[in-house]
Design an enzyme around this catalytic site. Structure first.
Site, PDB file in Angstrom:
ATOM      1  N   GLU A 192      -8.075   1.113  -0.294  1.00 24.25           N
ATOM      2  CA  GLU A 192      -7.669   0.285  -1.438  1.00 24.25           C
ATOM      3  C   GLU A 192      -8.323   0.825  -2.695  1.00 24.25           C
ATOM      4  O   GLU A 192      -9.518   1.177  -2.684  1.00 24.25           O
ATOM      5  CB  GLU A 192      -8.116  -1.155  -1.167  1.00 24.25           C
ATOM      6  CG  GLU A 192      -7.131  -2.212  -1.556  1.00 24.25           C
ATOM      7  CD  GLU A 192      -5.804  -2.146  -0.809  1.00 24.25           C
ATOM      8  OE1 GLU A 192      -4.879  -1.486  -1.319  1.00 24.25           O
ATOM      9  OE2 GLU A 192      -5.697  -2.747   0.266  1.00 24.25           O
ATOM     10  N   GLY A 234       0.343  -9.551  -3.079  1.00 25.49           N
ATOM     11  CA  GLY A 234      -0.262  -8.267  -2.710  1.00 25.49           C
ATOM     12  C   GLY A 234       0.570  -7.491  -1.703  1.00 25.49           C
ATOM     13  O   GLY A 234       0.080  -6.557  -1.076  1.00 25.49           O
ATOM     14  N   SER A 247       3.409  -6.123  -2.720  1.00 23.43           N
ATOM     15  CA  SER A 247       4.147  -5.235  -3.604  1.00 23.43           C
ATOM     16  C   SER A 247       5.643  -5.513  -3.721  1.00 23.43           C
ATOM     17  O   SER A 247       6.481  -4.642  -3.518  1.00 23.43           O
ATOM     18  CB  SER A 247       3.906  -3.780  -3.206  1.00 23.43           C
ATOM     19  OG  SER A 247       4.038  -3.032  -4.379  1.00 23.43           O
ATOM     20  N   ASP A 281       2.229   2.165  -3.457  1.00 23.61           N
ATOM     21  CA  ASP A 281       3.223   1.120  -3.170  1.00 23.61           C
ATOM     22  C   ASP A 281       4.633   1.696  -3.141  1.00 23.61           C
ATOM     23  O   ASP A 281       5.430   1.404  -2.256  1.00 23.61           O
ATOM     24  CB  ASP A 281       3.152   0.010  -4.228  1.00 23.61           C
ATOM     25  CG  ASP A 281       1.795  -0.647  -4.279  1.00 23.61           C
ATOM     26  OD1 ASP A 281       0.992  -0.410  -3.358  1.00 23.61           O
ATOM     27  OD2 ASP A 281       1.527  -1.387  -5.234  1.00 23.61           O
TER      28      ASP A 281
HETATM   29  C1  GLA Z   1      -1.841  -2.120  -6.423  1.00 28.02           C
HETATM   30  C2  GLA Z   1      -1.329  -0.806  -7.006  1.00 28.02           C
HETATM   31  C3  GLA Z   1      -1.527   0.358  -6.036  1.00 28.02           C
HETATM   32  C4  GLA Z   1      -2.963   0.406  -5.523  1.00 28.02           C
HETATM   33  C5  GLA Z   1      -3.428  -0.969  -5.050  1.00 28.02           C
HETATM   34  C6  GLA Z   1      -4.890  -0.987  -4.705  1.00 28.02           C
HETATM   35  O1  GLA Z   1      -1.063  -2.499  -5.322  1.00 28.02           O
HETATM   36  O2  GLA Z   1       0.036  -0.906  -7.346  1.00 28.02           O
HETATM   37  O3  GLA Z   1      -1.166   1.572  -6.657  1.00 28.02           O
HETATM   38  O4  GLA Z   1      -3.835   0.941  -6.477  1.00 28.02           O
HETATM   39  O5  GLA Z   1      -3.193  -1.980  -6.021  1.00 28.02           O
HETATM   40  O6  GLA Z   1      -5.140  -0.169  -3.632  1.00 28.02           O
END
Ligand code: GLA
Length: 381
Positions: free
Chosen positions: A29, A119, A121, A167
């Protein structure tokens, strides 16, 4: 639904349907924008796009079922909007138009199964599904990696989050039953069989999304860049935290504030954990895999400081329970989900216990779902 929106949906002549999944990340992460390693995959919840060409050169209408709103725009006069979801759409179109002149007027209907701000995405799913769909609808023949990169740029330029590539990469490149070990520096990736039996992937959604998320995200990125700038004044070939190890970092103890030391240490350690975790998964050592997930969480909590009390509560709650072998916050942080590896026989009992405890503590309903590693963005057959 308003009368206009109803008519739009009723008269729609579907030509193409695209399924664009959300993603999970097992470990790694805040490493992607530091050129590090990540271990994500797509999930079985997705955003569903229907497309039709409308015969015009420039007029476009995109209906979002989530917001029950039509976004109306012209391809030759794009500008950012005040609504975040609209900027994901407009941003992708704007990036596409920089590399092709073959997009024409189209209509689109978007429905989503993905929770927003959790979280998983939903934003990358939105960007990538649109890019993938327009690529097919207008035969643009852009390779998948171009769709990944332009979707990421859309988020930088229209939404303002300086996200990494994880993501979008996971949303488009994932395959069913696999996880992706991605080197964000070279973009070389390897698919690893997601053999977690007898454990299942449980997402627990805190249902909080602290508004620090976007500003603190960009701040973390700047902090990492500051470390790189200081170290590269001596080591000229250092371009990202990926090029630094602990012993180099120690040399700069005087020049770097304790906070910057902490941030960089976390990133270096997390990259190491991703490699160890993928090796453990390949060898079937799930216990070790789970331990690394816990370590990742503690790093995010104490060193990188992107967790929050709700996420910490869930990870603490699981920690000494045999049926959960790994648990951590997932994604950018400050809310959203924890990802947990839970024994298949214990799901119902555990979920009801943790929901009650969470409600008692925060007066908020916890939501949960089990997910499986799934296919990336695809055409519905
Ligand atoms: C978000 C961002 C990713 C990544 C995560 C943390 O999801 O879009 O690119 O940096 O946070 O790992």
């Amino acid at each position: 639904m308003s009368k206009d929106n109803k008519e739009f949906v009723r008269d729609f002549n579907e030509e193409l349907v695209i399924l664009s999944p959300g993603r999970i990340n097992f470990i790694g992460e805040h490493t992607d924008y530091n050129n590090g390693f990540v271990l994500p995959t797509a999930i079985d919840k997705k955003v569903i796009f229907s497309f039709e060409k409308n015969g015009t050169d420039t007029q476009c209408k995109v209906y979002s079922a989530t917001y029950d709103k039509i976004l109306d725009f012209e391809l030759n006069s794009l500008k950012p909007s005040d609504n975040e979801w609209e900027n994901y759409i407009l941003g992708v179109i704007s990036e596409l138009l920089k590399i092709t002149d073959r997009v024409r007027g189209f209509n689109c209907i978007i429905k989503s199964e993905l929770p927003i701000g959790a979280g998983v995405s939903s934003s990358a799913a939105l960007e990538c599904g649109l890019a993938f769909g327009l690529n097919k609808l207008f035969d643009l023949e852009l390779p998948k990696i171009t769709l990944v990169e332009l979707s990421q740029r859309a988020e930088h330029n229209y939404v303002g989050t300086k996200c990494g590539i994880m993501d979008q990469f996971a949303s488009i490149m994932s395959e069913e039953g696999k996880v992706i070990l991605l080197d964000c520096m070279s973009q070389v990736h390897r698919l690893i069989a997601a053999n977690f039996e007898p454990y299942k992937i449980l997402l627990l959604n805190t249902n909080v999304s602290h508004n620090l998320a976007s500003s603190e995200y960009n701040t973390r990125r700047e902090e990492c860049e500051e470390v790189v700038a200081i170290i590269s004044s001596k080591y000229k070939n250092v371009r990202s935290l990926r090029d630094i190890n602990k012993s180099i970092l120690k040399e700069f103890k005087k020049e770097l504030s304790p906070k910057l030391m902490q941030r960089a240490s976390y990133v270096i350690e997390e990259n190491g954990r991703v490699l160890q975790a993928s090796e453990s998964l390949e060898k079937g050592n799930l216990k070790r895999f789970g331990e690394l997930m816990y370590q990742s969480h503690r790093g995010l909590q104490h060193q990188y400081e992107v967790s929050c009390k709700e996420l910490d509560f869930l990870v603490d709650f699981s920690e000494n329970k045999d049926q959960i072998i790994g648990s951590r916050m997932m994604g950018g942080g400050f809310g959203g989900c924890t990802i947990n590896l839970i024994h298949e026989n214990s799901i119902d009992d555990y979920v009801s216990t943790v929901k009650k405890a969470y409600k008692d503590r925060f007066k908020i309903d916890l939501t949960s779902f089990i997910t499986v590693p799934s296919q990336g963005t695809s055409i519905r057959k």
